[in-house]
Design a protein around this motif. Structure first.
Motif, PDB file in Angstrom:
ATOM      1  N   LYS A  32       0.837  -1.201   0.000  1.00 59.27           N
ATOM      2  CA  LYS A  32       0.000   0.000   0.000  1.00 59.27           C
ATOM      3  C   LYS A  32       0.873   1.252   0.000  1.00 59.27           C
ATOM      4  O   LYS A  32       1.992   1.241   0.488  1.00 59.27           O
ATOM      5  N   GLY A  33       0.320   2.318  -0.565  1.00 56.26           N
ATOM      6  CA  GLY A  33       0.990   3.619  -0.529  1.00 56.26           C
ATOM      7  C   GLY A  33       1.696   3.986  -1.817  1.00 56.26           C
ATOM      8  O   GLY A  33       2.173   5.109  -1.963  1.00 56.26           O
ATOM      9  N   GLU A  89       0.700  -6.326   5.487  1.00 55.84           N
ATOM     10  CA  GLU A  89       0.559  -5.100   4.716  1.00 55.84           C
ATOM     11  C   GLU A  89       1.887  -4.347   4.746  1.00 55.84           C
ATOM     12  O   GLU A  89       2.297  -3.840   5.790  1.00 55.84           O
ATOM     13  N   PHE A  90       2.566  -4.302   3.595  1.00 54.14           N
ATOM     14  CA  PHE A  90       3.782  -3.505   3.485  1.00 54.14           C
ATOM     15  C   PHE A  90       3.385  -2.093   3.059  1.00 54.14           C
ATOM     16  O   PHE A  90       2.815  -1.910   1.974  1.00 54.14           O
ATOM     17  N   HIS A  91       3.689  -1.129   3.896  1.00 53.80           N
ATOM     18  CA  HIS A  91       3.344   0.264   3.601  1.00 53.80           C
ATOM     19  C   HIS A  91       4.565   0.988   3.039  1.00 53.80           C
ATOM     20  O   HIS A  91       5.647   0.979   3.640  1.00 53.80           O
ATOM     21  N   ILE A  92       4.367   1.603   1.895  1.00 56.52           N
ATOM     22  CA  ILE A  92       5.450   2.228   1.142  1.00 56.52           C
ATOM     23  C   ILE A  92       5.288   3.747   1.156  1.00 56.52           C
ATOM     24  O   ILE A  92       4.206   4.263   0.866  1.00 56.52           O
ATOM     25  N   GLN A  93       6.380   4.446   1.496  1.00 54.93           N
ATOM     26  CA  GLN A  93       6.448   5.894   1.296  1.00 54.93           C
ATOM     27  C   GLN A  93       7.351   6.125   0.094  1.00 54.93           C
ATOM     28  O   GLN A  93       8.558   5.925   0.169  1.00 54.93           O
ATOM     29  N   GLU A  94       6.752   6.517  -1.016  1.00 58.06           N
ATOM     30  CA  GLU A  94       7.501   6.618  -2.260  1.00 58.06           C
ATOM     31  C   GLU A  94       8.335   7.893  -2.346  1.00 58.06           C
ATOM     32  O   GLU A  94       7.976   8.939  -1.798  1.00 58.06           O
ATOM     33  N   SER A  95       9.443   7.781  -3.083  1.00 54.56           N
ATOM     34  CA  SER A  95      10.235   8.936  -3.486  1.00 54.56           C
ATOM     35  C   SER A  95       9.894   9.272  -4.931  1.00 54.56           C
ATOM     36  O   SER A  95       9.534   8.390  -5.720  1.00 54.56           O
TER      37      SER A  95
END
Length: 420
Positions: A32-33, A89-95
């Protein structure tokens, strides 16, 4: 009693602490994210799959795999358990991975120089890096490259690059200096292979043509004014990485071994082997500090030639020394710096740093004892600033000012990305 406590501590240190999910069946794995990165790609490169038995160490490695991606600024895990099963749930903060490159400077001949480029580090949302640049420093330079580490599978990919580089560079011989126009036209094809979580190989071949054209300075009948030679470079890189990532902070150890064998047929540059190893060590200091270290040890075939491969240069090893002030056939360089966060908000971080750079060189055709001769040892110390855009991959603008501890030289060094 003391022996028992010691044994228990060793056991706890050796074996990871199990979470409550260990032993449960993984019912689902979701990501997610993301806005651009494909979930299907993330599933293909992580180890934990639907139907697996939950394993804490494997999940922690998956988080680190995600953090290593240019498109991921940060990643963390949430779990939901029910009836002996768990949902991950792997939560991703994208660059942002589109990074423009713009630089201006003045050359030693007071020529206004500039560089324009753009790189995309997450092309098609699948961790493919594509980019290139154009540079004018009185001469036209351009380059294009593609790197797809997961092109064929999560372990195997390819890299390709083409470059036409021109620059004015000094050559050193008989305690004299001459300036040459250097031109390198190269095409490279690399295989990229991940042995396992910590170990990676890069291997391939680079076909290139080098040209040297005399401009001004000293001359010698033993050094050609014009030189044109075709070469083939065989390359092998072995990388060991055991780093923990937390945004722009690093903790742990990394080693990169470079092996290159260059074939050429001319009277001034024989076939030669060049090898060097970069050792990196990073340590988190409190919440805002980072101690960073790099030790580089390198050796090449020891021919007595002005075309020696190891350069002493601002942008490579010693901040403040100047642009290619000497060359050698072996080098030992140690760089250490302490980075401290001065300002940290949603998108911008400003770091201050203090550094020490020390290096020594073996002269072309020289002896190992050259390392200990005072005229071959250089040391620089200084301070700098880092301006970091946390939402763009590798968007670090650095400024360092180095002062020599062995003579009266000094200088400013600008660049993109951390120095090491």
């Amino acid at each position: 009693m003391k022996k028992l406590i010691t044994i228990l501590l060793l056991i706890l240190y050796t074996f990871p602490v199990l979470s409550q999910e260990d032993g449960m069946i993984v019912r689902s794995v979701t990501f997610k994210g993301m806005k651009r990165t494909k979930a299907s790609f993330l599933k293909s490169i992580t180890e934990t799959k639907k139907g697996d038995v939950y394993n804490t160490r494997k999940v922690e490695q998956d988080i680190t795999i995600l953090k290593r991606l240019p498109a991921v600024a940060h990643a963390y895990l949430k779990t939901n358990t029910e009836g002996g099963k768990c949902d991950l749930e792997f939560h991703i903060q994208e660059s942002s991975t589109i990074l423009p490159e713009l630089a201006f400077w003045t050359t030693t001949n007071n020529i206004f120089a500039y560089k324009l480029g753009v790189y995309e580090y997450n092309f098609l949302g699948r961790n493919i890096a594509v980019g290139g640049f154009y540079q004018n420093n009185g001469h036209d330079t351009y380059a294009f490259n593609v790197r797809a580490p997961n092109l064929f599978s999560k372990k195997f990919g390819l890299g390709f690059s083409h470059q036409n580089w021109k620059s004015e560079e000094p050559l050193f011989f008989d305690n004299q200096t001459a300036n040459y126009l250097y031109n390198n036209i190269s095409t490279e094809l690399l295989g990229l292979y991940q042995i396992n979580f910590n170990h990676h190989l890069t291997f391939g071949v680079n076909y290139f043509q080098e040209k040297y054209q005399y401009l001004n300075g000293a001359t010698s009948p033993e050094v050609p004014r014009d030189l044109k030679v075709n070469k083939i470079l065989y390359k092998l890189l072995y990388t060991y990485e055991d780093l923990e990532y937390y945004f722009h902070y690093l903790d742990g150890f990394k080693s990169i071994l470079y092996l290159q064998y260059v074939t050429s047929q001319n009277n001034f540059q024989d076939k030669f082997l060049i090898a060097w190893n970069d050792f990196f060590y990073y340590d988190r200091v409190g919440k805002k500090g980072n101690w960073a270290n790099r030790l580089r040890i390198g050796f090449a075939s020891n021919s007595d030639s002005p075309f020696a491969p190891f350069a002493l240069d601002n942008n490579i090893n010693l901040r403040g020394v100047g642009f290619i002030v000497d060359r050698g056939t072996a080098s030992i360089v140690y760089n250490t710096e302490y980075r401290h966060t001065l300002y940290d908000k949603k998108w911008l971080t400003i770091q201050g740093n203090g550094f020490l750079d020390i290096g020594t060189w073996r002269q072309p055709g020289g002896e190992i004892s050259d390392f200990w001769k005072s005229e071959n040892v250089r040391a620089y110390s200084g301070i700098g600033l880092r301006f970091i855009n946390k939402k763009i991959y590798n968007a670090v603008f650095r400024i360092d000012y180095g002062i020599s501890l062995t003579d009266n030289t000094n200088g400013l060094v600008f660049g993109i990305g951390q120095y090491f």
